[in-house]
Design a protein around this motif. Structure first.
Motif, PDB file in Angstrom:
ATOM      1  N   THR A  66     -46.339  10.339  -2.861  1.00 45.72           N
ATOM      2  CA  THR A  66     -47.636   9.780  -2.479  1.00 45.72           C
ATOM      3  C   THR A  66     -48.027   8.633  -3.396  1.00 45.72           C
ATOM      4  O   THR A  66     -48.561   7.610  -2.946  1.00 45.72           O
ATOM      5  CB  THR A  66     -48.718  10.878  -2.505  1.00 45.72           C
TER       6      THR A  66
ATOM      7  N   ARG B 173     -42.427  19.439   8.522  1.00 44.24           N
ATOM      8  CA  ARG B 173     -43.545  20.380   8.514  1.00 44.24           C
ATOM      9  C   ARG B 173     -43.032  21.772   8.871  1.00 44.24           C
ATOM     10  O   ARG B 173     -42.445  21.975   9.935  1.00 44.24           O
ATOM     11  CB  ARG B 173     -44.609  19.932   9.527  1.00 44.24           C
TER      12      ARG B 173
ATOM     13  N   ASP C 148     -50.461  26.362   4.704  1.00 45.63           N
ATOM     14  CA  ASP C 148     -50.939  25.738   3.467  1.00 45.63           C
ATOM     15  C   ASP C 148     -52.252  26.394   3.042  1.00 45.63           C
ATOM     16  O   ASP C 148     -53.331  26.033   3.531  1.00 45.63           O
ATOM     17  CB  ASP C 148     -51.139  24.239   3.697  1.00 45.63           C
TER      18      ASP C 148
ATOM     19  N   ALA D 227     -55.152  24.063   2.028  1.00 42.50           N
ATOM     20  CA  ALA D 227     -55.641  23.054   2.972  1.00 42.50           C
ATOM     21  C   ALA D 227     -57.027  23.452   3.461  1.00 42.50           C
ATOM     22  O   ALA D 227     -57.229  24.555   3.979  1.00 42.50           O
ATOM     23  CB  ALA D 227     -54.684  22.912   4.146  1.00 42.50           C
TER      24      ALA D 227
ATOM     25  N   ILE E 279     -57.346  19.790   8.330  1.00 42.13           N
ATOM     26  CA  ILE E 279     -56.176  19.041   8.800  1.00 42.13           C
ATOM     27  C   ILE E 279     -56.575  18.309  10.068  1.00 42.13           C
ATOM     28  O   ILE E 279     -57.001  18.910  11.051  1.00 42.13           O
ATOM     29  CB  ILE E 279     -54.968  19.960   9.059  1.00 42.13           C
TER      30      ILE E 279
ATOM     31  N   SER F 225     -51.258   8.166   6.840  1.00 44.64           N
ATOM     32  CA  SER F 225     -50.933   9.560   6.515  1.00 44.64           C
ATOM     33  C   SER F 225     -50.038   9.662   5.294  1.00 44.64           C
ATOM     34  O   SER F 225     -50.123  10.625   4.529  1.00 44.64           O
ATOM     35  CB  SER F 225     -50.265  10.240   7.712  1.00 44.64           C
TER      36      SER F 225
ATOM     37  N   GLY G 222     -52.000  11.170   1.557  1.00 44.25           N
ATOM     38  CA  GLY G 222     -51.549  12.465   1.054  1.00 44.25           C
ATOM     39  C   GLY G 222     -52.554  13.576   1.306  1.00 44.25           C
ATOM     40  O   GLY G 222     -52.966  13.819   2.440  1.00 44.25           O
ATOM     41  N   LYS G 223     -52.978  14.249   0.235  1.00 46.05           N
ATOM     42  CA  LYS G 223     -53.929  15.357   0.348  1.00 46.05           C
ATOM     43  C   LYS G 223     -55.382  14.887   0.258  1.00 46.05           C
ATOM     44  O   LYS G 223     -56.288  15.707   0.250  1.00 46.05           O
ATOM     45  CB  LYS G 223     -53.662  16.392  -0.749  1.00 46.05           C
TER      46      LYS G 223
ATOM     47  N   SER H  84     -56.907  12.804   2.543  1.00 45.82           N
ATOM     48  CA  SER H  84     -57.075  12.076   3.799  1.00 45.82           C
ATOM     49  C   SER H  84     -58.528  12.122   4.245  1.00 45.82           C
ATOM     50  O   SER H  84     -59.427  12.402   3.449  1.00 45.82           O
ATOM     51  CB  SER H  84     -56.147  12.667   4.859  1.00 45.82           C
TER      52      SER H  84
ATOM     53  N   SER I 228     -57.403  20.526  -0.085  1.00 45.87           N
ATOM     54  CA  SER I 228     -56.726  19.329   0.401  1.00 45.87           C
ATOM     55  C   SER I 228     -57.209  18.983   1.801  1.00 45.87           C
ATOM     56  O   SER I 228     -57.592  19.855   2.582  1.00 45.87           O
ATOM     57  CB  SER I 228     -55.204  19.526   0.405  1.00 45.87           C
TER      58      SER I 228
ATOM     59  N   ARG J 166     -55.736  16.798   4.954  1.00 45.08           N
ATOM     60  CA  ARG J 166     -54.474  16.197   5.385  1.00 45.08           C
ATOM     61  C   ARG J 166     -54.603  15.574   6.773  1.00 45.08           C
ATOM     62  O   ARG J 166     -55.440  15.979   7.571  1.00 45.08           O
ATOM     63  CB  ARG J 166     -53.369  17.255   5.384  1.00 45.08           C
TER      64      ARG J 166
END
Length: 641
Positions: free
Chosen positions: A39, A111, A243, A246, A249, A282, A286-287, A289, A339, A341
């Protein structure tokens, strides 16, 4: 008619959560995962070239202007060019990164399939005076698709209405009851209508969270025009389950169902060029977003604990609602260590585009007002620098228009020659004005042509990507059709760009003087606007174009501004043409066709079938006729100006 007073039994038992308003001025630091090496490299690949290119351009431009030293006006011009060009360079860098990624020069880690515990997901559909035919037919298609799609996750759907019109609310309940009759036995749907739409959409979601959120692990937030396949929904849910850190997303919604010239322009551009920007974004975010308010899955407790929105001070009120709340919510989630994403590779996520230039501009006024708030919110305590950048980027998306408008005025004043240059007439008496170099016309034109060429690079990269991807051109109807559509979109975007520049400049001005944008129900199918209304709405563009025409006739304004002048003078006809339904013109029906129109996705086809059923049963109308007058209303001029 259904009794509107008995709506609570249509909801499950309460499962309350607390959602405290966050303190933007103070934050206790939390441990977050370090940014990955990949990243970091992607961020360098975007920002370093943009900074270097802008520095080189400004150095050359400053050197050209520096004969006899730089004065205040020249420094202002250099700053305007620098502000504009650095954002153009970032735009090009992100598209270039996406271009390299598409051709496997850069690889995203695969993924993984869902490996965590199955999630209980609430699919939330906020509604505010929308056409029930469209809303519930999309919901019906999604539910049927989920029933056929194998998944360990459990899904339920909530229709969260903020509709204030009782007649429309009655149609919503009727449509909800129709949908419930055809549901699979394993799927639950619920309906709730708030008597007052307090705090708009963010308040609608917060109300659901605090009353029923504890019963679910995650919520998939939709918009009233959202449509998602079961595959897309389950892939997002798998990603969240896999995740555990997360918090949110986001998918990449594609545009669909456009019938007008303006809507199909946006659809074609999104498919042909937008996916490169999405891929690049994207990779480097990275984390950290972003969130665009819909077609994203969110961990419920993380959101409730960390993303409660406080009121902020406005120009006229001590406590003002944060309007563009989604970007702020993403920043607050990341601030708390979760995060955020972005997975644009997940296909099957859709939304609709504004149908006309006026509808686009009215939506932009609302978004502009919210994004201008971010200039204050971005200084909140504890935010990640990328989250701050997202807020700045959102604001600059509108602030660049007045910058471009200022550059247009400056280059207009430069004239065609020293004798015709109104600035030169006063330079001897007023040292604040620059003594422009004799070759200013050539250099000015070259500079703007270079900047315009940079703006075209992502479009060219998108065209090259489509041409080099095996079988891609066929999905656009063949090489000839693709080329015609590409040129049409290119020329149309050039024609409409000056109009949107002026409209966004007006929107920024309204925001800074505290004129509140009207947050009315969106015109999903496009408003019907009389010529009188269009003349009033586009008065500034028309007047600006006439001033340029007068300047050209007097030999003051350079002829290279002719394309901009023509667009501005033609604002009303261009705006009227933007709502032209291409399918009604046989020769244009195949123009700007996209792959989803050549090979209609199953979920889109299912929505069309459901729409016929709901239209006939709700109102007895044909499927092409809206059931709700708000979708086809003729907006009064005083609501547009």
């Amino acid at each position: 008619m259904t009794n509107l007073a008995t709506l609570e039994p249509r909801m499950p038992p309460p499962a309350p959560l607390t959602m405290p308003a966050q303190n933007l001025a103070a934050h206790s630091p939390v441990a977050t995962a370090a940014t990955s090496r990949a990243t970091t490299l992607y961020r360098m690949a975007v920002f370093v070239p943009a900074i270097i290119t802008t520095t080189i351009l400004l150095t050359a431009f400053s050197d050209w202007l520096s004969n006899g030293g730089l004065n205040q006006t020249e420094m202002v011009l250099i700053c305007l060019v620098g502000i504009t060009f650095v954002w153009i360079s970032l735009y090009v860098s992100s598209a270039s990164l996406g271009f390299l990624s598409h051709f496997s020069v850069l690889h995203r880690a695969p993924r993984p399939h869902q490996s965590g515990a199955p999630l209980n997901v609430a699919i939330l559909m906020p509604i505010y005076s929308e056409d029930p035919v469209d809303v519930f037919s999309n919901a019906s298609a999604m539910i049927d698709d989920l029933a056929r799609h194998p998944s360990e996750h459990r899904f339920e759907m909530y229709f969260l209405s903020d509709t204030q019109d009782m007649a429309v609310a009655a149609l919503e309940i009727k449509a909800w009851e129709m949908l419930r009759e055809t549901l699979p036995t394993t799927f639950n749907i619920f309906y709730r209508r708030r008597a007052k739409n307090i705090d708009k959409k963010s308040g609608n979601i917060a109300d659901w969270l605090t009353r029923w959120g504890a019963a679910h692990d995650a919520m998939l937030v939709l918009d009233a025009d959202s449509l998602m396949s079961a595959s897309a929904i389950c892939k997002l849910t798998d990603a969240l389950a896999t995740d555990p850190r997360a918090g949110l997303i986001q998918s990449q919604p594609g545009l669909y169902a456009g019938e007008t010239l303006f809507a199909r322009m946006q659809q074609f551009a999104g498919v042909t060029y937008g996916f490169l920007l999405a891929k690049g974004l994207s990779l480097w975010t990275g984390k950290e977003s972003n969130f665009w308010g819909h077609n994203a899955i969110i961990r419920v407790r993380a959101f409730a604990d960390t993303a409660g929105l406080p009121k902020i001070r406005g120009l006229r009120h001590p406590e003002t609602l944060i309007l563009s709340h989604d970007i702020v919510e993403a920043a607050l989630l990341r601030r708390a260590g979760w995060s955020v994403r972005f997975l644009p590779e997940i296909s099957g996520s859709y939304e609709e585009a504004p149908a006309t230039l006026v509808d686009f501009a009215l939506r932009d006024r609302r978004w502009c007002q919210g994004n201008m708030q971010h200039l204050r919110v971005m200084m909140s305590s504890g935010l990640h620098w990328v989250s701050r950048f997202h807020m700045l980027h959102g604001a600059m998306g509108y602030l660049l228009s007045p910058v471009w408008f200022s550059l247009l005025i400056i280059w207009t004043l430069l004239g065609r020659s020293e004798e015709a240059n109104p600035i030169a007439y006063f330079s001897a008496q007023n040292p604040l004005y620059p003594l422009w170099p004799q070759e200013s016309m050539v250099n000015s034109l070259g500079l703007l042509l270079f900047m315009y060429a940079m703006l075209l690079i992502p479009k060219v990269l998108g065209m090259i990507t489509t041409a080099l991807t095996p079988g891609a051109v066929k999905t656009f109807g063949g090489a000839r059709q693709f080329l015609i559509s590409f040129l049409t979109e290119l020329l149309s975007s050039i024609a409409y760009a000056p109009l949107m520049m002026v409209q966004q400049t007006v929107a920024v001005g309204r925001s800074f003087v505290g004129i509140q944008a009207k947050w009315e129900p969106q015109q999903r199918k496009g408003g019907r606007y009389s010529l009188r209304t269009l003349f009033q709405f586009h008065a500034v563009e028309t007047a600006t174009g006439l001033v340029l025409l007068l300047g050209m006739s007097l030999g003051i304004v350079s002829l290279w501004l002719l394309p901009i002048m023509i667009s501005l003078i033609m604002a009303v006809p261009l705006s009227a043409v933007s709502g032209l339904r291409l399918r009604d013109v046989p020769l244009l029906s195949g123009l700007l066709v996209t792959p989803d129109e050549v090979a209609v996705p199953d979920i889109v086809a299912a929505s069309h079938v459901a729409k016929k059923c709901f239209a006939q049963r709700l109102t007895g109308a044909s499927p092409d006729v809206s059931a709700v007058t708000v979708a086809t209303v003729t907006a009064p001029a005083d609501q547009l100006i």
